[in-house]
Design a protein around this motif. Structure first.
Motif, PDB file in Angstrom:
ATOM      1  N   PHE A  87      54.505  33.055  51.973  1.00 54.67           N
ATOM      2  CA  PHE A  87      54.185  32.721  50.597  1.00 54.67           C
ATOM      3  C   PHE A  87      53.544  33.920  49.896  1.00 54.67           C
ATOM      4  N   ALA A  88      54.086  34.305  48.757  1.00 55.98           N
ATOM      5  CA  ALA A  88      53.596  35.498  48.064  1.00 55.98           C
ATOM      6  C   ALA A  88      53.040  35.123  46.695  1.00 55.98           C
ATOM      7  N   TYR A  89      51.952  35.749  46.324  1.00 56.47           N
ATOM      8  CA  TYR A  89      51.286  35.412  45.068  1.00 56.47           C
ATOM      9  C   TYR A  89      51.536  36.401  43.947  1.00 56.47           C
ATOM     10  N   SER A  90      51.773  37.672  44.305  1.00 57.46           N
ATOM     11  CA  SER A  90      51.604  38.728  43.306  1.00 57.46           C
ATOM     12  C   SER A  90      52.373  38.442  42.014  1.00 57.46           C
ATOM     13  N   HIS A  91      53.564  37.849  42.124  1.00 59.22           N
ATOM     14  CA  HIS A  91      54.337  37.597  40.904  1.00 59.22           C
ATOM     15  C   HIS A  91      53.828  36.381  40.145  1.00 59.22           C
ATOM     16  N   LEU A  92      52.879  35.654  40.731  1.00 60.12           N
ATOM     17  CA  LEU A  92      52.335  34.462  40.060  1.00 60.12           C
ATOM     18  C   LEU A  92      51.080  34.771  39.257  1.00 60.12           C
ATOM     19  N   PHE A  93      50.463  35.913  39.510  1.00 63.25           N
ATOM     20  CA  PHE A  93      49.185  36.218  38.875  1.00 63.25           C
ATOM     21  C   PHE A  93      49.342  36.402  37.368  1.00 63.25           C
ATOM     22  N   ALA A  94      48.300  36.025  36.643  1.00 61.54           N
ATOM     23  CA  ALA A  94      48.268  36.232  35.194  1.00 61.54           C
ATOM     24  C   ALA A  94      48.239  37.730  34.893  1.00 61.54           C
ATOM     25  N   LYS A  95      48.624  38.048  33.655  1.00 63.06           N
ATOM     26  CA  LYS A  95      48.552  39.455  33.231  1.00 63.06           C
ATOM     27  C   LYS A  95      47.083  39.834  32.976  1.00 63.06           C
ATOM     28  N   LEU A 143      44.641  40.974  34.682  1.00 64.21           N
ATOM     29  CA  LEU A 143      43.543  40.654  35.603  1.00 64.21           C
ATOM     30  C   LEU A 143      42.789  41.924  35.961  1.00 64.21           C
ATOM     31  N   PRO A 176      41.293  44.505  38.690  1.00 63.16           N
ATOM     32  CA  PRO A 176      41.801  44.817  40.039  1.00 63.16           C
ATOM     33  C   PRO A 176      41.040  43.991  41.080  1.00 63.16           C
TER      34      PRO A 176
END
Lengths: 415, 415
Positions: A6-14, A16, A18
């Motif tokens: 399961f990967a999150y990076s593409h789900l994160f809000a703009k 943010l 670091p």
């Protein structure tokens, strides 16, 4: 990939921040932030206060906001009594909102008044946290000039008039009139009157931050701006500097039109400020405020003198300007123009020295690359001496300045 | 106009909440909010805990975030030890972030994942605070159907697939699997596995809120979703329900990729969570968690029975459905369709009765006008009985329902 990959990076809000690096402890010579003197924490008296107040009001902890959304009544009463002194503010517990540190008070006032694209006026050198918050909100910040007594009224008037010609009305003037952060000045009474007259004429509210105002060397000072004109001033303060920053307690004082809005905004932001922190501080300070703050201020003044001596010894004539503060916990300095302190942060950290580079405490970052702020409340006198010496060594190795320390000419080390 | 007539109204930001009215105290029969049982606050033991921890760590209060930005190490260790039990989560203090209540944890997760216009899936009946926050963020909320055991996997699958056809991927599924708010169900283990498989397949993170999970009547329950698949689950919890809501303490547990971001977002949001609250709760609960929670749960279970009896006595057959909870502090009810509880709020308040109307706890407000939530932790058994009787009287006077109370036919009163 483990666990189904399961990967999150593409789900994160703009936009943010670091990721936070793993925390590895505090630097050895810690001259940043608003830390306080550990030796001045009255641990035993706080334990007694906790015992007394829990006996009396402990069961109330079962309720959210048990004295209402403005905070613990005992702490609001303490604020009322405290601000009746030097700042000379007449108010009641209905006029006070307890906040989770003065940082939350700033957030609430910003939320009340500011929209993306608005313009505000701050002091040219000012609290870095306030600048960071405004940057995140997309608000334009204009720095008003300071002299050794604080905000200059002529300078402020020119800015407001210039903006007026562009049909921009600033949403507030944010000022730290008593123990200005970072210069440590105290705005004289006549200037306070002139500031209020000027801003009233232009319909600009004044946002007064008195986080350090209880820590003046002589315990005195002119009345706060809020005391002089409650209607146009929003006043905030803190217990971080007078007692302990990890107890996240600040407050706002404002007229009902404003306070009722700040209360509503706080109710949207959280479900209250931690009750035990509030209760214990109220209980302790209702008996001990003057004694505690008197003793703390004396300690801070001694530490300042130690730091000033160390800076003069280690940097000598390389100090172009030193703002000797009239209270508080920090010293604001200017090194020669060719020293860019932002380039010293990493090598200083490597040597265990942390400081606030000028650009972070300034509305005009580009013009303050040779300024820096050194906080002296946390480190012991020995650590102050060692840390300033270390810092001078790093500074010399990076920039060739200071050429002389302790009146001895430095040479570039062979390693 | 006084004080030069300074006026604010035209300076305020758009979209502010209305001004907070002056607080006038709590209602006599208070069935709203997450208040706890005042008789169950261990005031003397908390005082002892405060004394012990201040003796050991009091001087550290002088530093912001003295154990780093993730919070007091003792409280993080307590979380690690606590979640190793029933929820069966294996983690270390590095995986835990202490927050100012679980409300802040929700804010941080929302800030991490959500943008205006995004879509999320919640349970059809859910925590009102979560709904309010999402509305403010401009996020689309879809309610997934619940049955008596919690989220139905078929229903959730249909929603995700429908969204997929519109090329919408929900940013998370927010679930309260153990003591669901407001229905009090516990999601069985097989459904948890199915939920994880389904969301993994579609790349949707699960946002697991376990605020009430320590308060099950039999102290047991399946492992948390996070325990079953840490990589795709963000887990939050609270000490508000197990100890005291005015101590604003919650926590998030997540894998490093997520936690490091949440820590960074918290550093933008505040300068830490109140330290004394953290220290005292850690000190007390590290010795007393099981005993305290065991005793509290027993009290809550007895109060639930008192409330169920009172509701059955006063409303009788007018209760179309009662969700008997498996733990927690609330009872979720459905009255006949022709009772619109939103119209009962004002007359009930006049009679000293406060309750949560269904639409505030539902993704489909229009379909839950005859639902309501009654919290039973705060009021004494007598207050529960009186308050439910008062509420039935008000309900009858406004709607003609319930026709019978205590098996006696009601008549419209003459006033």
């Amino acid at each position: 990939m483990p666990d189904g990959g399961f990967a999150y990076s593409h789900l994160f809000a703009k936009h943010l921040p670091p990721p936070a690096p793993r925390w590895t402890g505090f630097p050895k010579h810690n001259f940043i932030g608003g830390h306080n003197d550990p030796a001045r924490i009255p641990a035993a008296a706080l334990a007694e206060a906790a015992t007394a107040v829990l006996r009396r009001r402990g069961a109330d902890l079962a309720l959210y906001n048990f004295d209402g959304p403005q905070g613990y009544l005992g702490l609001r009463q303490l604020v009322v009594d405290k601000v009746a002194q030097r700042p000379a503010i007449k108010c009641t517990t209905d006029d006070v909102l307890i906040t989770s540190g003065s940082g939350q008070a700033i957030d609430l006032v910003n939320g009340l008044l500011l929209e993306h694209g608005d313009t505000v006026i701050l002091e040219e050198f000012t609290y870095g946290g306030a600048l960071t918050k405004l940057k995140r909100l997309g608000v334009n910040v204009i720095g008003a000039p300071l002299d050794d007594e604080g905000l200059t009224i002529d300078g402020l008037a020119r800015i407001i008039e210039d903006l007026g010609r562009k049909e921009i009305r600033p949403k507030y003037v944010y000022t730290i009139p008593t123990v200005q952060n970072p210069t440590g000045s105290i705005l004289p009474r006549e200037r306070r009157e002139a500031l209020l007259a000027l801003t009233r004429k232009h319909g600009v509210p004044v946002f007064e931050d008195e986080c350090y105002a209880d820590l003046t060397w002589d315990g005195s000072g002119p009345p706060s701006l809020y005391a002089m004109d409650p209607q146009q001033v929003i006043h905030i303060g803190s217990f971080s500097k007078t007692l302990a920053p990890s107890l996240r307690l600040g407050y706002a004082v404002a007229v009902p039109e404003v306070l009722s809005r700040l209360v509503a905004c706080k109710r949207e932001a959280d479900s209250g400020t931690g009750a035990l922190d509030q209760m214990v501080v109220a209980e302790y300070f209702s008996q001990n405020f003057d004694d505690h703050v008197g003793g703390l201020t004396q300690t801070l003044h001694e530490k300042l003198d130690t730091m000033v001596e160390a800076v003069e010894r280690e940097f000598g004539t390389a100090i172009e300007k030193m703002w000797y503060p009239k209270g508080g916990i920090f010293l604001w300095l200017k090194l020669p123009d060719r020293v860019d302190v932002t380039k010293l942060v990493a090598p200083a950290a490597k040597a265990g020295v942390a400081f606030n580079p000028g650009p972070e405490w300034s509305c005009n970052a580009g013009e303050t690359k040779s300024h820096l702020r050194l906080c002296f409340a946390l480190p012991s006198k020995d650590v102050i001496r060692q840390g300033v010496a270390e810092f001078a060594r790093v500074c010399f190795e990076e920039t060739g300045i200071p050429e002389r320390s302790a009146n001895i000419r430095r040479a570039v080390s062979s390693n």
